[in-house]
Design a protein around this motif. Structure first.
Motif, PDB file in Angstrom:
ATOM      1  N   ILE A 177     -14.402  -9.052  -2.968  1.00  0.00           N
ATOM      2  CA  ILE A 177     -13.863  -7.807  -2.436  1.00  0.00           C
ATOM      3  C   ILE A 177     -13.128  -7.070  -3.551  1.00  0.00           C
ATOM      4  CG2 ILE A 177     -12.386  -6.806  -0.644  1.00  0.00           C
ATOM      5  CD1 ILE A 177     -12.689  -9.622   0.781  1.00  0.00           C
ATOM      6  N   PRO A 178     -13.532  -5.856  -3.875  1.00  0.00           N
ATOM      7  CA  PRO A 178     -12.879  -5.090  -4.948  1.00  0.00           C
ATOM      8  C   PRO A 178     -11.567  -4.469  -4.473  1.00  0.00           C
ATOM      9  CG  PRO A 178     -14.654  -3.807  -4.002  1.00  0.00           C
ATOM     10  CD  PRO A 178     -14.704  -5.152  -3.315  1.00  0.00           C
ATOM     11  N   PHE A 179     -10.626  -5.325  -4.163  1.00  0.00           N
ATOM     12  CA  PHE A 179      -9.358  -4.899  -3.575  1.00  0.00           C
ATOM     13  C   PHE A 179      -8.312  -5.935  -3.951  1.00  0.00           C
ATOM     14  CE2 PHE A 179      -6.213  -4.798  -0.183  1.00  0.00           C
ATOM     15  CZ  PHE A 179      -6.037  -3.444   0.073  1.00  0.00           C
ATOM     16  N   VAL A 180      -7.174  -5.505  -4.478  1.00  0.00           N
ATOM     17  CA  VAL A 180      -6.121  -6.436  -4.902  1.00  0.00           C
ATOM     18  C   VAL A 180      -5.318  -6.895  -3.692  1.00  0.00           C
ATOM     19  CG1 VAL A 180      -4.012  -6.706  -6.259  1.00  0.00           C
ATOM     20  CG2 VAL A 180      -5.962  -5.444  -7.208  1.00  0.00           C
ATOM     21  N   LEU A 181      -5.264  -8.200  -3.491  1.00  0.00           N
ATOM     22  CA  LEU A 181      -4.478  -8.778  -2.396  1.00  0.00           C
ATOM     23  C   LEU A 181      -4.095 -10.202  -2.768  1.00  0.00           C
ATOM     24  CD1 LEU A 181      -3.435  -8.276   0.559  1.00  0.00           C
ATOM     25  CD2 LEU A 181      -5.455  -9.571   1.301  1.00  0.00           C
ATOM     26  N   GLU A 182      -2.794 -10.509  -2.739  1.00  0.00           N
ATOM     27  CA  GLU A 182      -2.310 -11.857  -3.036  1.00  0.00           C
ATOM     28  C   GLU A 182      -2.020 -12.610  -1.739  1.00  0.00           C
ATOM     29  OE1 GLU A 182       0.672  -9.693  -4.669  1.00  0.00           O
ATOM     30  OE2 GLU A 182      -0.815  -8.884  -6.037  1.00  0.00           O
ATOM     31  N   LEU A 201       2.140  -4.256  -0.622  1.00  0.00           N
ATOM     32  CA  LEU A 201       0.785  -3.793  -0.348  1.00  0.00           C
ATOM     33  C   LEU A 201       0.582  -2.304  -0.615  1.00  0.00           C
ATOM     34  CD1 LEU A 201       0.102  -6.589   0.738  1.00  0.00           C
ATOM     35  CD2 LEU A 201      -1.052  -5.477   2.647  1.00  0.00           C
ATOM     36  N   LEU A 202       1.631  -1.512  -0.446  1.00  0.00           N
ATOM     37  CA  LEU A 202       1.495  -0.077  -0.689  1.00  0.00           C
ATOM     38  C   LEU A 202       1.911   0.320  -2.099  1.00  0.00           C
ATOM     39  CD1 LEU A 202       2.778   1.447   2.678  1.00  0.00           C
ATOM     40  CD2 LEU A 202       0.511   0.555   2.091  1.00  0.00           C
ATOM     41  N   ASN A 203       2.242  -0.661  -2.930  1.00  0.00           N
ATOM     42  CA  ASN A 203       2.662  -0.366  -4.297  1.00  0.00           C
ATOM     43  C   ASN A 203       1.474   0.176  -5.101  1.00  0.00           C
ATOM     44  OD1 ASN A 203       3.581  -0.648  -7.092  1.00  0.00           O
ATOM     45  ND2 ASN A 203       5.209  -1.931  -6.253  1.00  0.00           N
ATOM     46  N   PRO A 204       1.646   1.290  -5.794  1.00  0.00           N
ATOM     47  CA  PRO A 204       0.520   1.838  -6.563  1.00  0.00           C
ATOM     48  C   PRO A 204       0.037   0.951  -7.694  1.00  0.00           C
ATOM     49  CG  PRO A 204       2.569   3.020  -7.037  1.00  0.00           C
ATOM     50  CD  PRO A 204       2.836   2.147  -5.861  1.00  0.00           C
ATOM     51  N   ASN A 205       0.783  -0.106  -8.028  1.00  0.00           N
ATOM     52  CA  ASN A 205       0.309  -1.015  -9.076  1.00  0.00           C
ATOM     53  C   ASN A 205      -0.697  -2.044  -8.544  1.00  0.00           C
ATOM     54  OD1 ASN A 205       1.839  -3.008  -7.778  1.00  0.00           O
ATOM     55  ND2 ASN A 205       3.449  -3.044  -9.334  1.00  0.00           N
ATOM     56  N   ARG A 206      -1.010  -1.981  -7.244  1.00  0.00           N
ATOM     57  CA  ARG A 206      -2.012  -2.875  -6.664  1.00  0.00           C
ATOM     58  C   ARG A 206      -3.354  -2.148  -6.469  1.00  0.00           C
ATOM     59  NH1 ARG A 206       2.443  -5.587  -6.956  1.00  0.00           N
ATOM     60  NH2 ARG A 206       2.551  -7.663  -5.989  1.00  0.00           N
ATOM     61  N   ASN A 207      -3.376  -1.192  -5.583  1.00  0.00           N
ATOM     62  CA  ASN A 207      -4.604  -0.461  -5.279  1.00  0.00           C
ATOM     63  C   ASN A 207      -4.327   1.039  -5.372  1.00  0.00           C
ATOM     64  OD1 ASN A 207      -6.537  -2.711  -4.354  1.00  0.00           O
ATOM     65  ND2 ASN A 207      -4.705  -3.094  -3.114  1.00  0.00           N
ATOM     66  N   PRO A 208      -4.193   1.562  -6.602  1.00  0.00           N
ATOM     67  CA  PRO A 208      -3.804   2.967  -6.771  1.00  0.00           C
ATOM     68  C   PRO A 208      -4.791   3.926  -6.097  1.00  0.00           C
ATOM     69  CG  PRO A 208      -4.643   2.048  -8.820  1.00  0.00           C
ATOM     70  CD  PRO A 208      -4.453   0.898  -7.884  1.00  0.00           C
ATOM     71  N   GLY A 209      -4.222   4.941  -5.465  1.00  0.00           N
ATOM     72  CA  GLY A 209      -5.044   5.945  -4.799  1.00  0.00           C
ATOM     73  C   GLY A 209      -5.383   5.626  -3.366  1.00  0.00           C
ATOM     74  N   LYS A 210      -5.116   4.394  -2.922  1.00  0.00           N
ATOM     75  CA  LYS A 210      -5.406   4.000  -1.543  1.00  0.00           C
ATOM     76  C   LYS A 210      -4.245   4.409  -0.633  1.00  0.00           C
ATOM     77  CE  LYS A 210      -9.279   1.546  -2.155  1.00  0.00           C
ATOM     78  NZ  LYS A 210     -10.567   1.862  -1.485  1.00  0.00           N
ATOM     79  N   THR A 211      -4.569   4.993   0.510  1.00  0.00           N
ATOM     80  CA  THR A 211      -3.552   5.333   1.503  1.00  0.00           C
ATOM     81  C   THR A 211      -3.227   4.112   2.344  1.00  0.00           C
ATOM     82  OG1 THR A 211      -5.155   5.960   3.200  1.00  0.00           O
ATOM     83  CG2 THR A 211      -4.482   7.675   1.624  1.00  0.00           C
TER      84      THR A 211
END
Length: 301
Positions: A177-182, A201-211
């Motif tokens: 899955i091309p999505f950052v999740l720990e 989860l909403l930090n832009p350093n994880r999945n920038p540009g995602k709402t």
């Protein structure tokens, strides 16, 4: 690593199959995924032995001694898989755990797998139930992306490859899955509820540009969620940007164990207070919170 399988009890070195694992990415649209709760039957618990002394300065010897104690305690209840970054370290660990393994009825596998650091809860694969259109269920490994908590501690390439190693070792199919999740950033109750924090989860350093909506849709799709319960943040100063596993955990489907500062008014997060007092019991979307209990522990302890 969820499974209902029963494993034998011995100390051995197991090598992963050489054949490549099958990737489900092309047929993911025909499969429903479900993340079980951590208290459901498990095939094994996975550890990575610490090998980066810089991570543990100035408690390097204590860190290894504590890992040994935790692994020994785990072997009282279930099988353990321990990753060693080199064959030399594997040999050292086989000797270190020889007596512990000999006195356990459960099995310890020590495998060689290159890693950058020891935080496998965050970078390891997530074992889920995958249910196809015919209703057939099987274990499948989800491989989310890992970027060392927003790029803080490079390199992380070896850690990011661990889910593939796990899938090959188990013979599981894998969904990349091309999505950052720990793993430490989420906690599930096994009935479709997930606890997490906005600060992570909403930090832009994880999945920038995602709402937030896009993040909720992705996480819900792959973990089989009915609702995500958002806490604002975790513990101040946490390098992970506020992992929920430092703060609040489900211990059963209706009970949350929460760390709070007892002497600070209002320290209990809002969503936890809602669960405790069932203030939104009449709202359909919060029906899963009815009868919820919160166990509080002073974070200073």
């Amino acid at each position: 690593d969820w499974s209902s399988d029963v494993c034998s009890s011995d100390l051995r070195v197991a090598l992963p199959p050489r054949s490549p694992h099958r990737c489900l990415s092309r047929i993911v649209g025909t499969v429903n995924f479900f993340l079980p709760a951590e208290w459901e039957p498990q095939r094994a618990i996975w550890f990575t032995w610490p090998q980066n002394a810089d991570t543990w300065t100035p408690v390097w010897p204590d860190a290894k001694a504590t890992y040994e104690k935790v692994i020994a305690a785990s072997l009282r209840f279930q099988d353990v898989v321990l990753l060693a970054s080199t064959s030399e370290l594997q040999t050292e660990l086989l000797k270190r755990f020889e007596s512990i393994a000999a006195h356990s009825k459960y099995r310890l596998d020590i495998l060689v797998c290159p890693t950058n650091d020891s935080w496998i809860r965050d970078y390891g694969g997530m074992t889920v139930r995958a249910v196809d259109a015919q209703g057939s269920a099987k274990q499948t490994l989800l491989s989310f992306q890992f970027n060392s908590w927003g790029g803080k501690y490079p390199p992380w390439d070896a850690d990011n490859a661990v889910p593939g190693f796990m899938a090959r070792h188990r013979g599981y199919e894998i969904v990349e899955i091309p999505f950052v999740l720990e793993g430490g950033s989420i906690d599930a109750n096994g009935e479709g509820l997930l606890l997490t924090t906005r600060s992570c989860l909403l930090n832009p350093n994880r999945n920038p540009g995602k709402t937030q909506k896009e993040i909720e849709e992705t996480v819900s799709r792959y973990l089989g969620l009915k609702e995500i319960l958002w806490l604002d943040s975790g513990i101040d100063g946490d390098d992970t940007d506020g992992h929920v596993d430092d703060l609040a955990r489900f211990v059963n489907a209706r009970t949350v164990f929460c760390a709070v500062e007892m002497d600070v008014p209002g320290a209990l997060p809002l969503v936890i207070r809602v669960m405790l007092h069932a203030e939104l019991e009449s709202e359909a979307k919060h029906i899963y919170l009815r009868g919820a209990t919160v166990l509080r522990k002073d974070i200073a302890q």
